[in-house]
Design a protein around this motif. Sequence first.
Motif, mmCIF file in Angstrom:
data_model
loop_
_atom_site.group_PDB
_atom_site.id
_atom_site.type_symbol
_atom_site.label_atom_id
_atom_site.label_comp_id
_atom_site.label_asym_id
_atom_site.label_seq_id
_atom_site.Cartn_x
_atom_site.Cartn_y
_atom_site.Cartn_z
ATOM 1 N N ASP A 1 0.841 -1.190 0.000
ATOM 2 C CA ASP A 1 0.000 0.000 0.000
ATOM 3 C C ASP A 1 0.884 1.250 0.000
ATOM 4 O OD1 ASP A 1 -1.924 1.968 0.397
ATOM 5 O OD2 ASP A 1 -2.202 1.482 2.513
ATOM 6 N N PRO A 2 0.877 2.040 -1.078
ATOM 7 C CA PRO A 2 1.763 3.200 -1.135
ATOM 8 C C PRO A 2 1.480 4.241 -0.048
ATOM 9 C CG PRO A 2 0.306 3.170 -3.046
ATOM 10 C CD PRO A 2 0.096 1.889 -2.296
ATOM 11 N N ARG A 3 0.228 4.405 0.292
ATOM 12 C CA ARG A 3 -0.120 5.379 1.341
ATOM 13 C C ARG A 3 0.503 4.968 2.676
ATOM 14 N NH1 ARG A 3 -4.596 9.206 2.049
ATOM 15 N NH2 ARG A 3 -5.088 9.327 4.256
ATOM 16 N N ALA A 4 0.332 3.710 3.042
ATOM 17 C CA ALA A 4 0.916 3.200 4.278
ATOM 18 C C ALA A 4 2.441 3.241 4.230
ATOM 19 C CB ALA A 4 0.430 1.777 4.537
ATOM 20 N N ALA B 1 9.901 0.389 -1.964
ATOM 21 C CA ALA B 1 9.454 -0.347 -0.778
ATOM 22 C C ALA B 1 8.227 -1.211 -1.043
ATOM 23 C CB ALA B 1 9.147 0.635 0.355
ATOM 24 N N ILE B 2 7.472 -0.883 -2.088
ATOM 25 C CA ILE B 2 6.223 -1.615 -2.310
ATOM 26 C C ILE B 2 6.233 -2.550 -3.503
ATOM 27 C CG2 ILE B 2 4.842 0.172 -1.190
ATOM 28 C CD1 ILE B 2 3.883 1.001 -4.028
ATOM 29 N N ALA B 3 7.219 -2.424 -4.394
ATOM 30 C CA ALA B 3 7.166 -3.255 -5.602
ATOM 31 C C ALA B 3 8.550 -3.513 -6.185
ATOM 32 C CB ALA B 3 6.289 -2.575 -6.656
ATOM 33 N N ALA C 1 5.374 1.155 -10.228
ATOM 34 C CA ALA C 1 4.603 1.529 -9.042
ATOM 35 C C ALA C 1 4.475 3.039 -8.869
ATOM 36 C CB ALA C 1 5.245 0.929 -7.787
ATOM 37 N N MET C 2 5.241 3.814 -9.624
ATOM 38 C CA MET C 2 5.245 5.265 -9.432
ATOM 39 C C MET C 2 3.871 5.920 -9.612
ATOM 40 S SD MET C 2 8.074 6.246 -8.206
ATOM 41 C CE MET C 2 7.961 8.013 -8.400
ATOM 42 N N PRO C 3 3.043 5.547 -10.588
ATOM 43 C CA PRO C 3 1.720 6.171 -10.674
ATOM 44 C C PRO C 3 0.885 5.970 -9.409
ATOM 45 C CG PRO C 3 2.228 5.107 -12.748
ATOM 46 C CD PRO C 3 3.308 4.695 -11.768
ATOM 47 N N ALA C 4 0.950 4.783 -8.812
ATOM 48 C CA ALA C 4 0.211 4.531 -7.574
ATOM 49 C C ALA C 4 0.778 5.364 -6.432
ATOM 50 C CB ALA C 4 0.260 3.047 -7.222
ATOM 51 N N VAL C 5 2.088 5.538 -6.406
ATOM 52 C CA VAL C 5 2.722 6.373 -5.373
ATOM 53 C C VAL C 5 2.270 7.817 -5.526
ATOM 54 C CG1 VAL C 5 4.929 7.302 -4.537
ATOM 55 C CG2 VAL C 5 4.713 4.857 -5.075
ATOM 56 N N HIS C 6 2.301 8.344 -6.743
ATOM 57 C CA HIS C 6 1.873 9.728 -6.972
ATOM 58 C C HIS C 6 0.422 9.925 -6.535
ATOM 59 C CE1 HIS C 6 5.591 10.645 -8.890
ATOM 60 N NE2 HIS C 6 5.338 10.011 -10.013
ATOM 61 N N THR C 7 -0.433 8.986 -6.865
ATOM 62 C CA THR C 7 -1.840 9.086 -6.476
ATOM 63 C C THR C 7 -1.984 9.080 -4.953
ATOM 64 O OG1 THR C 7 -2.563 8.017 -8.523
ATOM 65 C CG2 THR C 7 -4.100 7.967 -6.665
ATOM 66 N N ALA C 8 -1.255 8.191 -4.293
ATOM 67 C CA ALA C 8 -1.304 8.126 -2.832
ATOM 68 C C ALA C 8 -0.795 9.422 -2.210
ATOM 69 C CB ALA C 8 -0.484 6.941 -2.333
#
Length: 78
Positions: A3-6, A29-31, A37-44
């Motif tokens: 979970d990128p937010r966590a 750390a997540i992938a 994974a960067m788009p999910a990180v940016h969104t988080a």
Amino acid sequence: MTDPRAAVLSLLARRTPDATICPSEVARAIAPDWRGAMPAVHTAVDGLVRDGLVRLSWKGRPLSTRSGPYRIGRPGDV
């Protein structure tokens, strides 16, 4: 952790109060495919900024929104 937010909050919790982290640290750390994974990180990160849980900066200057390169820090840190 996936979970990128966590992951953002966890990485910040392990640093000194005035430290910042790079979004790529979160992705790593997540992938295994951190670039993917960067788009999910940016969104988080956008959500965390909106919720007031993190602040953004670049070269010591505050950013109100994510734009170009940025660092992630705790809110209220200078």
